[in-house]
Design an enzyme around this catalytic site. Structure first.
Site, PDB file in Angstrom:
ATOM      1  N   GLU A  27     -11.971  -0.820  -2.450  1.00 28.23           N
ATOM      2  CA  GLU A  27     -11.381   0.335  -3.190  1.00 28.23           C
ATOM      3  C   GLU A  27      -9.633   0.923  -2.334  1.00 28.23           C
ATOM      4  OE1 GLU A  27     -13.049  -0.595  -0.363  1.00 28.23           O
ATOM      5  OE2 GLU A  27     -12.919   0.539   0.944  1.00 28.23           O
TER       6      GLU A  27
ATOM      7  N   CYS B 260     -16.227  -4.469   4.143  1.00 19.05           N
ATOM      8  CA  CYS B 260     -15.308  -5.105   5.310  1.00 19.05           C
ATOM      9  C   CYS B 260     -16.164  -5.483   5.919  1.00 19.05           C
ATOM     10  CB  CYS B 260     -14.277  -4.051   5.226  1.00 19.05           C
ATOM     11  SG  CYS B 260     -13.284  -4.234   6.985  1.00 19.05           S
TER      12      CYS B 260
ATOM     13  N   HIS C 281     -11.151  -4.973   1.220  1.00 23.08           N
ATOM     14  CA  HIS C 281     -11.165  -3.664   0.460  1.00 23.08           C
ATOM     15  C   HIS C 281     -10.836  -3.621  -0.999  1.00 23.08           C
ATOM     16  CE1 HIS C 281     -12.307  -1.541   4.702  1.00 23.08           C
ATOM     17  NE2 HIS C 281     -11.591  -2.216   4.607  1.00 23.08           N
TER      18      HIS C 281
END
Lengths: 221, 201
Positions: free
Chosen positions: B183, B80, B181
């Site tokens: 994650e 990001c 993202h």
């Protein structure tokens, strides 16, 4: 959320929910901060985006939540009383991090923002102030419909859609699949938030997404 | 050991949680000697470009990271804001120099019909399969108002369409970065991270 939030979060993560919104709705009225330990335990269960709200009043409050893995914070009361703080938060963390709760209800003088401080604020003024602060998202809750499970507040959602192009998560009122069909066919909203339907009926988030896919609403399965 | 750079720009816990899930050893740090001793550098980040650079500067991390990544050629993963900061220039909220490891800049979305920020799950189109094997057309979670424009198209590993095609991932040598993202992108995100760390850690 009903029951143990950590367990519920685990189930939602396994069911492929697109985002978790976790709000401590009593934090501000009870003059306390959100329970960071509980929030951290909830976030531990999730590999999806998470928005957390409740009692946020300072940059340090936001930092506390981001540090333990929140992606966005949701602010309401502080936004009502101090829009300069919202500007500061946006400048610091970027628009995408700052979501604003818009708890709207209908009155004879038009839509107003529900709050416990007896602040008389019209929906229009509130939304415009927040647009001027460059916030990233509105979590729009129809106070009249929330928890009723008898359909979304199409009129309210269209009303807000017409005055902003900031993303909206529409919530309040979903009780069956038809309600979701209606929401996405009668409004331009791109995201819906739900809780009651998952707690009190047999529907899972996946059921709803499958149905929406059938009518060509883009969803992630 | 992976150094997850802690420069006060949020999001570090989620990244480490995903690495823990994958059994990748990591440390959240801004300690220069720890960063120098690590084998992989991970720059996460949520926030504005200028603030991000300011925070890196305050911690004297700009030269250190540049040396570790550009001279020592350590594997680098940016996520990001961590992808945006490796470009030459940003504009959020004002024009500001970035780390400059990849040629190009970061621009605000200028879209008339679509919501900004771009927030939500989108399919990506893969151009460089090194880390995206089996992930073409997968969904990842995006949340950003600014997007990267590389000078060289060869540096683009994946794009996402949000009104226009924008860069979803860049890859050049030891540098890999994603606008989305991983994650936060459930199974697809974890698979991408696993591939990256299988090849680099």
């Amino acid at each position: 959320m009903v029951g143990n939030p950590v367990q519920v979060a685990r189930v939602y993560n396994n069911r492929g929910v697109d985002e978790l919104v976790f709000i401590d709705i009593f934090a501000t009225t009870q003059k306390r901060k959100i329970n960071l330990k509980l929030v951290a335990d909830v976030i531990k269960e999730c590999y999806m985006p998470i928005a957390i709200g409740g009692g946020i009043e300072t940059i340090a409050d936001i930092n506390d939540l981001l540090k333990i893995g929140a992606d966005k914070v949701i602010i309401k009361t502080k936004a009502l009383v101090d829009s300069d703080f919202i500007k500061e938060a946006v400048a610091f963390y970027g628009s995408q991090c700052i979501s604003i709760a818009v708890d709207a209800y209908k009155t004879s003088e038009g839509y107003k923002i529900f709050n416990h401080l007896d602040i008389d604020k019209s929906l229009d003024d509130y939304v415009q102030e927040m647009i001027d602060c460059k916030v990233g998202e509105f979590v729009l809750v129809s106070v009249d419909k929330d928890g009723m499970m008898n359909g979304f507040d199409i009129e309210l959602i269209n009303y807000v859609e017409n005055i902003t192009n900031i993303p909206i998560i529409a919530s309040g009122g979903g009780g069956n699949i038809e309600h979701y069909n209606e929401l996405f066919s009668k409004t331009n909203v791109l995201a819906v938030g739900s809780a009651s339907i998952f707690h009190f009926t047999q529907y899972t988030p996946l059921d709803i997404k499958n149905e929406l896919k059938k009518i060509n609403i883009p969803v992630r399965i | 050991m992976v150094s997850i750079i802690d420069y006060g720009m949020g999001n570090v816990a989620s990244v480490q949680k995903a690495l823990n899930f994958l059994n990748v050893k990591s440390v959240i740090t801004n300690d220069h000697s720890v960063i120098k001793d690590s084998s992989v550098i991970l720059l996460p980040g949520v926030g504005s470009f200028a603030q991000g650079m300011e925070n890196l500067n305050e911690r004297n991390l700009v030269n250190l990271l540049t040396e570790e990544v550009m001279i020592k050629q350590k594997p680098f993963l940016g996520i990001c804001l961590g992808m945006q900061l490796i470009m030459e220039n940003g504009h959020e909220p004002y024009e500001c120099k970035g780390l400059g490891w990849i040629e190009g800049e970061v621009q605000k979305f200028e879209l008339l019909d679509l919501n900004i920020p771009h927030m939500g799950w989108n399919n990506i189109k893969v151009f460089n399969k090194k880390y995206f094997n089996n992930l073409d057309n997968s969904n990842f979670y995006f949340i950003h108002s600014y997007h990267v424009k590389t000078t060289n198209y060869q540096d683009v590993a994946a794009t996402v369409n949000y009104g226009i095609d924008v860069v979803a991932s860049v890859q050049k040598g030891n540098i890999f970065a994603t606008q989305f993202h991983p994650e936060k992108s459930q199974a697809a995100g974890l698979l991408l991270l696993k591939t990256f760390f299988d090849l680099n850690a």
